[in-house]
Design a protein around this motif. Structure first.
Motif, PDB file in Angstrom:
ATOM      1  N   LEU A   1      -5.637  19.429   7.137  1.00 12.92           N
ATOM      2  CA  LEU A   1      -5.231  19.814   8.482  1.00 12.92           C
ATOM      3  C   LEU A   1      -4.086  20.819   8.443  1.00 12.92           C
ATOM      4  O   LEU A   1      -4.078  21.793   9.207  1.00 12.92           O
ATOM      5  CB  LEU A   1      -4.814  18.580   9.281  1.00 12.92           C
ATOM      6  CG  LEU A   1      -4.324  18.821  10.702  1.00 12.92           C
ATOM      7  CD1 LEU A   1      -5.434  19.436  11.548  1.00 12.92           C
ATOM      8  CD2 LEU A   1      -3.837  17.539  11.308  1.00 12.92           C
ATOM      9  N   LEU A   2      -3.149  20.626   7.547  1.00 11.33           N
ATOM     10  CA  LEU A   2      -2.034  21.559   7.414  1.00 11.33           C
ATOM     11  C   LEU A   2      -2.527  22.945   6.993  1.00 11.33           C
ATOM     12  O   LEU A   2      -2.097  23.955   7.527  1.00 11.33           O
ATOM     13  CB  LEU A   2      -1.016  21.024   6.413  1.00 11.33           C
ATOM     14  CG  LEU A   2       0.232  21.859   6.207  1.00 11.33           C
ATOM     15  CD1 LEU A   2       1.021  21.975   7.499  1.00 11.33           C
ATOM     16  CD2 LEU A   2       1.085  21.268   5.108  1.00 11.33           C
ATOM     17  N   GLY A   3      -3.445  22.997   6.041  1.00 11.02           N
ATOM     18  CA  GLY A   3      -4.010  24.279   5.604  1.00 11.02           C
ATOM     19  C   GLY A   3      -4.761  24.983   6.714  1.00 11.02           C
ATOM     20  O   GLY A   3      -4.636  26.201   6.896  1.00 11.02           O
ATOM     21  N   THR A   4      -5.520  24.222   7.481  1.00 13.33           N
ATOM     22  CA  THR A   4      -6.253  24.797   8.599  1.00 13.33           C
ATOM     23  C   THR A   4      -5.293  25.323   9.662  1.00 13.33           C
ATOM     24  O   THR A   4      -5.488  26.412  10.200  1.00 13.33           O
ATOM     25  CB  THR A   4      -7.197  23.751   9.217  1.00 13.33           C
ATOM     26  OG1 THR A   4      -8.079  23.272   8.205  1.00 13.33           O
ATOM     27  CG2 THR A   4      -7.994  24.330  10.355  1.00 13.33           C
ATOM     28  N   ALA A   5      -4.255  24.563   9.958  1.00 13.15           N
ATOM     29  CA  ALA A   5      -3.273  24.995  10.948  1.00 13.15           C
ATOM     30  C   ALA A   5      -2.567  26.268  10.501  1.00 13.15           C
ATOM     31  O   ALA A   5      -2.347  27.178  11.304  1.00 13.15           O
ATOM     32  CB  ALA A   5      -2.264  23.885  11.209  1.00 13.15           C
TER      33      ALA A   5
ATOM     34  N   PRO B   1       0.845  -1.208   0.000  1.00  8.10           N
ATOM     35  CA  PRO B   1       0.000   0.000   0.000  1.00  8.10           C
ATOM     36  C   PRO B   1       0.878   1.255   0.000  1.00  8.10           C
ATOM     37  O   PRO B   1       1.985   1.252   0.516  1.00  8.10           O
ATOM     38  CB  PRO B   1      -0.798  -0.115   1.289  1.00  8.10           C
ATOM     39  CG  PRO B   1       0.022  -1.013   2.165  1.00  8.10           C
ATOM     40  CD  PRO B   1       0.753  -1.963   1.235  1.00  8.10           C
ATOM     41  N   LEU B   2       0.349   2.311  -0.597  1.00  8.60           N
ATOM     42  CA  LEU B   2       1.067   3.582  -0.605  1.00  8.60           C
ATOM     43  C   LEU B   2       1.101   4.158   0.800  1.00  8.60           C
ATOM     44  O   LEU B   2       0.153   4.021   1.576  1.00  8.60           O
ATOM     45  CB  LEU B   2       0.394   4.565  -1.553  1.00  8.60           C
ATOM     46  CG  LEU B   2       0.421   4.201  -3.031  1.00  8.60           C
ATOM     47  CD1 LEU B   2      -0.396   5.210  -3.822  1.00  8.60           C
ATOM     48  CD2 LEU B   2       1.849   4.169  -3.534  1.00  8.60           C
ATOM     49  N   ALA B   3       2.179   4.799   1.127  1.00  8.08           N
ATOM     50  CA  ALA B   3       2.296   5.407   2.455  1.00  8.08           C
ATOM     51  C   ALA B   3       1.359   6.604   2.554  1.00  8.08           C
ATOM     52  O   ALA B   3       1.248   7.406   1.634  1.00  8.08           O
ATOM     53  CB  ALA B   3       3.733   5.849   2.699  1.00  8.08           C
ATOM     54  N   THR B   4       0.689   6.714   3.681  1.00 10.45           N
ATOM     55  CA  THR B   4      -0.184   7.862   3.897  1.00 10.45           C
ATOM     56  C   THR B   4       0.612   8.953   4.597  1.00 10.45           C
ATOM     57  O   THR B   4       1.466   8.670   5.437  1.00 10.45           O
ATOM     58  CB  THR B   4      -1.400   7.482   4.763  1.00 10.45           C
ATOM     59  OG1 THR B   4      -0.917   6.958   5.998  1.00 10.45           O
ATOM     60  CG2 THR B   4      -2.253   6.447   4.072  1.00 10.45           C
ATOM     61  N   PRO B   5       0.372  10.202   4.254  1.00  8.76           N
ATOM     62  CA  PRO B   5       1.120  11.286   4.904  1.00  8.76           C
ATOM     63  C   PRO B   5       0.765  11.381   6.381  1.00  8.76           C
ATOM     64  O   PRO B   5      -0.346  11.052   6.794  1.00  8.76           O
ATOM     65  CB  PRO B   5       0.676  12.536   4.139  1.00  8.76           C
ATOM     66  CG  PRO B   5      -0.607  12.165   3.493  1.00  8.76           C
ATOM     67  CD  PRO B   5      -0.564  10.689   3.265  1.00  8.76           C
ATOM     68  N   ALA B   6       1.727  11.823   7.178  1.00 10.42           N
ATOM     69  CA  ALA B   6       1.504  11.941   8.616  1.00 10.42           C
ATOM     70  C   ALA B   6       0.488  13.037   8.933  1.00 10.42           C
ATOM     71  O   ALA B   6      -0.265  12.937   9.891  1.00 10.42           O
ATOM     72  CB  ALA B   6       2.818  12.229   9.320  1.00 10.42           C
ATOM     73  N   VAL B   7       0.471  14.098   8.128  1.00 12.25           N
ATOM     74  CA  VAL B   7      -0.464  15.205   8.330  1.00 12.25           C
ATOM     75  C   VAL B   7      -1.222  15.411   7.027  1.00 12.25           C
ATOM     76  O   VAL B   7      -0.620  15.542   5.969  1.00 12.25           O
ATOM     77  CB  VAL B   7       0.290  16.504   8.713  1.00 12.25           C
ATOM     78  CG1 VAL B   7      -0.661  17.655   8.863  1.00 12.25           C
ATOM     79  CG2 VAL B   7       1.090  16.292   9.976  1.00 12.25           C
ATOM     80  N   SER B   8      -2.528  15.443   7.135  1.00 10.13           N
ATOM     81  CA  SER B   8      -3.324  15.618   5.923  1.00 10.13           C
ATOM     82  C   SER B   8      -3.187  17.056   5.410  1.00 10.13           C
ATOM     83  O   SER B   8      -2.996  17.987   6.195  1.00 10.13           O
ATOM     84  CB  SER B   8      -4.792  15.305   6.197  1.00 10.13           C
ATOM     85  OG  SER B   8      -5.364  16.296   7.010  1.00 10.13           O
ATOM     86  N   PRO B   9      -3.287  17.246   4.102  1.00  9.01           N
ATOM     87  CA  PRO B   9      -3.193  18.605   3.551  1.00  9.01           C
ATOM     88  C   PRO B   9      -4.273  19.536   4.101  1.00  9.01           C
ATOM     89  O   PRO B   9      -4.029  20.720   4.290  1.00  9.01           O
ATOM     90  CB  PRO B   9      -3.359  18.397   2.052  1.00  9.01           C
ATOM     91  CG  PRO B   9      -2.984  16.970   1.823  1.00  9.01           C
ATOM     92  CD  PRO B   9      -3.356  16.233   3.066  1.00  9.01           C
TER      93      PRO B   9
END
Length: 67
Positions: free
Chosen positions: A19-23, A9-17
């Motif tokens: 969530l990063l945009g909201t932060a 399976p493809l690795a999932t990013p630790a932080v979703s885009p």
């Protein structure tokens, strides 16, 4: 003949885009608010000392000199 392995399976990013945009948006708003409370002397408000007077108690609470 070598044995076939299932696809990894493809690795999932630790932080979703999202969530990063909201932060980043929250950080930008907090930086703007801290500027308005601590350093603005009517330059942004364009109405004299209105913003200064609105944020006056917050300045004293945070220990920012304003007089």
């Amino acid at each position: 003949m070598p044995k076939a392995h299932p696809a990894q399976p493809l690795a999932t990013p630790a932080v979703s885009p999202r969530l990063l945009g909201t932060a980043l948006a929250v950080v930008a708003v907090m930086l703007l608010l801290s500027y308005l409370v601590a350093f603005d002397q009517g330059a942004v408000s364009q109405s004299g000392t209105w913003l200064h007077e609105l944020m006056h108690d917050g300045r004293h609470l945070l220990g920012v000199p304003c007089h």
